[in-house]
Write a protein that holds these residues in place. Structure first.
Motif, PDB file in Angstrom:
ATOM      1  N   LEU A  23      28.010  24.008  45.683  1.00 26.39           N
ATOM      2  CA  LEU A  23      29.399  24.338  45.369  1.00 26.39           C
ATOM      3  C   LEU A  23      29.475  25.606  44.510  1.00 26.39           C
ATOM      4  N   LYS A  24      28.596  25.721  43.522  1.00 28.34           N
ATOM      5  CA  LYS A  24      28.549  26.937  42.703  1.00 28.34           C
ATOM      6  C   LYS A  24      28.232  28.158  43.566  1.00 28.34           C
ATOM      7  N   TRP A  25      27.270  28.009  44.478  1.00 27.43           N
ATOM      8  CA  TRP A  25      26.898  29.109  45.364  1.00 27.43           C
ATOM      9  C   TRP A  25      28.103  29.552  46.184  1.00 27.43           C
ATOM     10  N   LYS A  26      28.844  28.576  46.712  1.00 27.89           N
ATOM     11  CA  LYS A  26      30.031  28.907  47.511  1.00 27.89           C
ATOM     12  C   LYS A  26      31.058  29.670  46.683  1.00 27.89           C
ATOM     13  N   ILE A  27      31.273  29.239  45.462  1.00 24.64           N
ATOM     14  CA  ILE A  27      32.239  29.922  44.597  1.00 24.64           C
ATOM     15  C   ILE A  27      31.746  31.329  44.263  1.00 24.64           C
ATOM     16  N   ASN A  28      30.486  31.458  43.934  1.00 21.39           N
ATOM     17  CA  ASN A  28      29.925  32.770  43.600  1.00 21.39           C
ATOM     18  C   ASN A  28      29.931  33.740  44.775  1.00 21.39           C
ATOM     19  N   HIS A  29      29.880  33.215  45.995  1.00 25.54           N
ATOM     20  CA  HIS A  29      29.801  34.059  47.192  1.00 25.54           C
ATOM     21  C   HIS A  29      31.093  34.065  48.012  1.00 25.54           C
ATOM     22  N   ASN A  30      32.192  33.726  47.385  1.00 19.95           N
ATOM     23  CA  ASN A  30      33.524  33.824  48.002  1.00 19.95           C
ATOM     24  C   ASN A  30      33.688  33.029  49.288  1.00 19.95           C
ATOM     25  N   ALA A  31      33.045  31.895  49.379  1.00 19.72           N
ATOM     26  CA  ALA A  31      33.233  31.031  50.546  1.00 19.72           C
ATOM     27  C   ALA A  31      34.629  30.419  50.493  1.00 19.72           C
ATOM     28  N   VAL A  32      35.123  30.038  51.645  1.00 14.89           N
ATOM     29  CA  VAL A  32      36.448  29.427  51.713  1.00 14.89           C
ATOM     30  C   VAL A  32      36.359  27.998  51.178  1.00 14.89           C
ATOM     31  N   LEU A  33      37.076  27.737  50.109  1.00 19.26           N
ATOM     32  CA  LEU A  33      37.127  26.406  49.512  1.00 19.26           C
ATOM     33  C   LEU A  33      38.588  26.023  49.332  1.00 19.26           C
ATOM     34  N   THR A  34      38.992  24.988  49.998  1.00 19.64           N
ATOM     35  CA  THR A  34      40.369  24.536  49.837  1.00 19.64           C
ATOM     36  C   THR A  34      40.395  23.346  48.894  1.00 19.64           C
ATOM     37  N   ASN A  35      41.383  23.316  48.079  1.00 23.89           N
ATOM     38  CA  ASN A  35      41.626  22.217  47.156  1.00 23.89           C
ATOM     39  C   ASN A  35      40.564  22.069  46.061  1.00 23.89           C
ATOM     40  N   ILE A  36      39.779  23.102  45.819  1.00 19.20           N
ATOM     41  CA  ILE A  36      38.835  23.104  44.694  1.00 19.20           C
ATOM     42  C   ILE A  36      39.415  24.018  43.618  1.00 19.20           C
ATOM     43  N   PHE A  37      39.404  23.549  42.401  1.00 20.52           N
ATOM     44  CA  PHE A  37      39.930  24.301  41.273  1.00 20.52           C
ATOM     45  C   PHE A  37      38.832  24.494  40.234  1.00 20.52           C
ATOM     46  N   ILE A  38      38.820  25.660  39.631  1.00 21.19           N
ATOM     47  CA  ILE A  38      37.880  25.911  38.543  1.00 21.19           C
ATOM     48  C   ILE A  38      38.660  25.915  37.234  1.00 21.19           C
ATOM     49  N   ILE A  39      38.009  25.465  36.207  1.00 22.52           N
ATOM     50  CA  ILE A  39      38.607  25.455  34.872  1.00 22.52           C
ATOM     51  C   ILE A  39      37.798  26.442  34.041  1.00 22.52           C
ATOM     52  N   VAL A  40      38.482  27.432  33.503  1.00 15.06           N
ATOM     53  CA  VAL A  40      37.808  28.503  32.764  1.00 15.06           C
ATOM     54  C   VAL A  40      38.367  28.599  31.357  1.00 15.06           C
ATOM     55  N   LEU A  41      37.535  29.148  30.470  1.00 17.63           N
ATOM     56  CA  LEU A  41      38.029  29.443  29.129  1.00 17.63           C
ATOM     57  C   LEU A  41      39.088  30.520  29.261  1.00 17.63           C
ATOM     58  N   CYS A  42      40.144  30.384  28.487  1.00 15.29           N
ATOM     59  CA  CYS A  42      41.250  31.341  28.550  1.00 15.29           C
ATOM     60  C   CYS A  42      40.753  32.741  28.215  1.00 15.29           C
ATOM     61  N   ARG A  43      41.167  33.704  29.048  1.00 19.73           N
ATOM     62  CA  ARG A  43      40.706  35.079  28.864  1.00 19.73           C
ATOM     63  C   ARG A  43      41.566  35.862  27.890  1.00 19.73           C
ATOM     64  N   SER A  44      42.797  35.432  27.687  1.00 18.13           N
ATOM     65  CA  SER A  44      43.672  36.142  26.752  1.00 18.13           C
ATOM     66  C   SER A  44      44.756  35.197  26.251  1.00 18.13           C
ATOM     67  N   GLY A  45      45.404  35.602  25.203  1.00 22.14           N
ATOM     68  CA  GLY A  45      46.489  34.794  24.660  1.00 22.14           C
ATOM     69  C   GLY A  45      45.991  33.614  23.854  1.00 22.14           C
ATOM     70  N   THR A  46      46.889  32.663  23.635  1.00 24.27           N
ATOM     71  CA  THR A  46      46.572  31.521  22.791  1.00 24.27           C
ATOM     72  C   THR A  46      46.301  30.240  23.575  1.00 24.27           C
ATOM     73  N   ASN A  47      46.298  30.332  24.904  1.00 27.25           N
ATOM     74  CA  ASN A  47      46.006  29.151  25.705  1.00 27.25           C
ATOM     75  C   ASN A  47      44.561  28.728  25.497  1.00 27.25           C
ATOM     76  N   LEU A  48      44.284  27.472  25.794  1.00 27.15           N
ATOM     77  CA  LEU A  48      42.929  26.958  25.619  1.00 27.15           C
ATOM     78  C   LEU A  48      42.095  27.144  26.877  1.00 27.15           C
ATOM     79  N   LEU A  49      42.669  26.765  28.017  1.00 27.85           N
ATOM     80  CA  LEU A  49      41.965  26.804  29.292  1.00 27.85           C
ATOM     81  C   LEU A  49      42.892  27.321  30.381  1.00 27.85           C
ATOM     82  N   GLU A  50      42.295  27.775  31.466  1.00 24.37           N
ATOM     83  CA  GLU A  50      43.060  28.174  32.642  1.00 24.37           C
ATOM     84  C   GLU A  50      42.545  27.370  33.829  1.00 24.37           C
ATOM     85  N   ILE A  51      43.453  27.014  34.717  1.00 26.05           N
ATOM     86  CA  ILE A  51      43.093  26.338  35.951  1.00 26.05           C
ATOM     87  C   ILE A  51      43.385  27.306  37.087  1.00 26.05           C
ATOM     88  N   ILE A  52      42.346  27.611  37.871  1.00 26.72           N
ATOM     89  CA  ILE A  52      42.465  28.618  38.929  1.00 26.72           C
ATOM     90  C   ILE A  52      42.006  28.012  40.246  1.00 26.72           C
TER      91      ILE A  52
END
Length: 113
Positions: A23-52
């Motif tokens: 799954l990580k390989w697919k995300i890193n290599h831009n494979a088509v993934l439907t209905n999979i979401f990644i949770i990342v540390l917020c890149r800016s602002g005061t939010n805690l996390l981002e869901i992408i």
């Protein structure tokens, strides 16, 4: 993209190492993934996390280099639950909501929360 070593995963994500690596390989290599979401540390602002949605990462100019992925989930509702569990976990361990600092410190220290 940087992957958190102790990745948080929703209940629908297979827990086997081989499946996670795939799954990580697919995300890193831009494979088509439907209905999979990644949770990342917020890149800016005061939010805690981002869901992408993982499908957004396929966009040619999406700013992927600064993404610090801390969680994976299948479906938006599960992504919300997983993000909430990250916040709760950090709060229970530290008594605060400094998610980014806590997870980055944990990663550098080489251990889990």
């Amino acid at each position: 993209m940087i992957w958190y070593e102790n990745l948080y995963m929703g209940e629908s994500i297979p827990k086997k190492d081989v499946k996670i690596r795939h799954l990580k390989w697919k995300i890193n290599h831009n494979a088509v993934l439907t209905n999979i979401f990644i949770i990342v540390l917020c890149r800016s602002g005061t939010n805690l996390l981002e869901i992408i949605p993982a499908r957004e990462l396929r966009q040619k100019h999406y700013p992927k280099q600064n993404l610090y992925i801390v969680g994976l989930a299948k479906g938006y509702d599960e992504a919300l639950e997983t993000a909430a569990s990250i916040v709760i976990d950090v709060y229970q361990k530290t008594g605060g909501f400094e998610i980014k600092r806590c997870l980055l410190h944990t990663q550098k220290a080489g251990g889990g929360l």
